[in-house]
Design a protein around this motif. Structure first.
Motif, PDB file in Angstrom:
ATOM      1  N   ARG A  94      -6.120   2.548  -6.166  1.00  0.00           N
ATOM      2  CA  ARG A  94      -7.394   2.955  -5.561  1.00  0.00           C
ATOM      3  C   ARG A  94      -8.062   4.050  -6.389  1.00  0.00           C
ATOM      4  O   ARG A  94      -9.249   3.961  -6.725  1.00  0.00           O
ATOM      5  N   CYS A 132     -11.049  -3.830   1.368  1.00  0.00           N
ATOM      6  CA  CYS A 132     -10.252  -4.887   0.747  1.00  0.00           C
ATOM      7  C   CYS A 132      -8.759  -4.659   0.969  1.00  0.00           C
ATOM      8  O   CYS A 132      -7.971  -5.613   0.985  1.00  0.00           O
ATOM      9  N   ALA A 133      -8.370  -3.400   1.136  1.00  0.00           N
ATOM     10  CA  ALA A 133      -6.950  -3.068   1.295  1.00  0.00           C
ATOM     11  C   ALA A 133      -6.482  -3.110   2.744  1.00  0.00           C
ATOM     12  O   ALA A 133      -5.283  -2.994   3.011  1.00  0.00           O
ATOM     13  N   ILE A 172      -3.006  -3.092  -3.096  1.00  0.00           N
ATOM     14  CA  ILE A 172      -3.815  -1.927  -3.471  1.00  0.00           C
ATOM     15  C   ILE A 172      -3.154  -0.665  -2.911  1.00  0.00           C
ATOM     16  O   ILE A 172      -3.174  -0.425  -1.701  1.00  0.00           O
ATOM     17  N   ASN A 173      -2.544   0.135  -3.783  1.00  0.00           N
ATOM     18  CA  ASN A 173      -1.931   1.384  -3.341  1.00  0.00           C
ATOM     19  C   ASN A 173      -2.760   2.580  -3.795  1.00  0.00           C
ATOM     20  O   ASN A 173      -3.855   2.423  -4.352  1.00  0.00           O
ATOM     21  N   ALA A 230       0.824  -1.210   0.000  1.00  0.00           N
ATOM     22  CA  ALA A 230       0.000   0.000   0.000  1.00  0.00           C
ATOM     23  C   ALA A 230       0.855   1.257   0.000  1.00  0.00           C
ATOM     24  O   ALA A 230       0.458   2.292  -0.553  1.00  0.00           O
ATOM     25  N   SER A 282     -11.000  -8.107  -5.685  1.00  0.00           N
ATOM     26  CA  SER A 282     -10.746  -8.447  -4.282  1.00  0.00           C
ATOM     27  C   SER A 282     -12.070  -8.525  -3.544  1.00  0.00           C
ATOM     28  O   SER A 282     -13.096  -8.032  -4.018  1.00  0.00           O
ATOM     29  N   ASP A 298     -11.411   0.194   0.077  1.00  0.00           N
ATOM     30  CA  ASP A 298     -10.616   0.466   1.275  1.00  0.00           C
ATOM     31  C   ASP A 298     -10.637  -0.724   2.227  1.00  0.00           C
ATOM     32  O   ASP A 298      -9.612  -1.069   2.828  1.00  0.00           O
ATOM     33  N   THR A 314      -0.847  -5.206   1.354  1.00  0.00           N
ATOM     34  CA  THR A 314      -1.831  -5.314   0.290  1.00  0.00           C
ATOM     35  C   THR A 314      -1.229  -4.832  -1.021  1.00  0.00           C
ATOM     36  O   THR A 314      -0.262  -4.066  -1.028  1.00  0.00           O
TER      37      THR A 314
END
Length: 205
Positions: free
Chosen positions: A99, A82-83, A94-95, A31, A139, A80, A92
């Motif tokens: 996003r 999911c991260a 997801i950065n 992230a 996700s 958010d 995660t």
């Protein structure tokens, strides 16, 4: 890895959709890592829509209506959630750039969330990208037992009703295999993808 974006670089939505159309998707190392790399697996996870399996206990949970299932009412909160860090996952993929890009895809109608609510609290959900007759699952998360599973059941029902032909899970996990997820070689996946992109299905009626 194909190439990273420079720190803070936004992912253009047209580039992101073109990537999906060629079987490629983005990920980040964590992230906090501002860079993004592109992934094109040798084996791709899919859930055949005709072979989707639901256990008897989960069918009962769905019938009982324990959750209020909504679509696209709070996409940012789903991504958010999911991260978020979990006990078995400290980082995660997801950065920030990812996003932002998917929230924009949601705004223009190419990304969607299925959400499980209870007492006006978001307790589970999933999100993914639509293109042609394909849904690319990204996700899912669950804060209550079976919340994300019920969302998946509702997603598959929706995809079947609206003539989608491909449910892409990117990778397979033991969790997804319980629903019928399988790995297919890249070449076979590309054929399935090409067929799914020949026409368009509508996520909404």
């Amino acid at each position: 890895m194909i190439r990273p974006f420079a720190p803070g670089h936004r992912i253009p939505t047209d580039l992101l959709l073109k990537a999906y159309a060629t079987g490629v998707f983005p990920m980040a190392e964590s992230a906090d890592d501002p860079e993004v790399f592109w992934v094109r697996p040798e084996a791709r996870g899919i859930i055949p829509l005709k072979g989707f399996h639901v256990s008897k206990s989960l069918r009962k949970t769905v019938r009982q209506g324990q959750f209020d299932i909504r679509v696209d009412t709070d996409f940012p909160s789903v991504i958010d959630a999911c991260a978020e860090e979990r006990e078995n996952r400290r980082s995660t993929w997801i950065n920030g750039p990812i996003r932002d890009a998917y929230i924009e895809l949601n705004r223009i109608g190419h990304a969607h969330s299925l959400e499980a609510w209870r007492d006006e609290r978001l307790v589970g959900g999933l999100y993914g990208v639509t293109l042609g007759r394909a849904f690319f699952g990204e996700s899912m998360f669950s804060k209550e037992t079976d919340a994300s599973k019920v969302c998946l059941v509702h997603l598959v029902e929706r995809l079947r009703e609206r003539n989608f032909t491909l449910l892409d899970t990117q990778f397979t996990t033991e969790h997804l295999k319980r629903f019928g997820a399988i790995d297919v070689p890249r070449r076979k996946y590309e054929i399935l993808l090409a067929e799914a992109l020949e026409s368009t299905a509508k996520f909404y009626p």
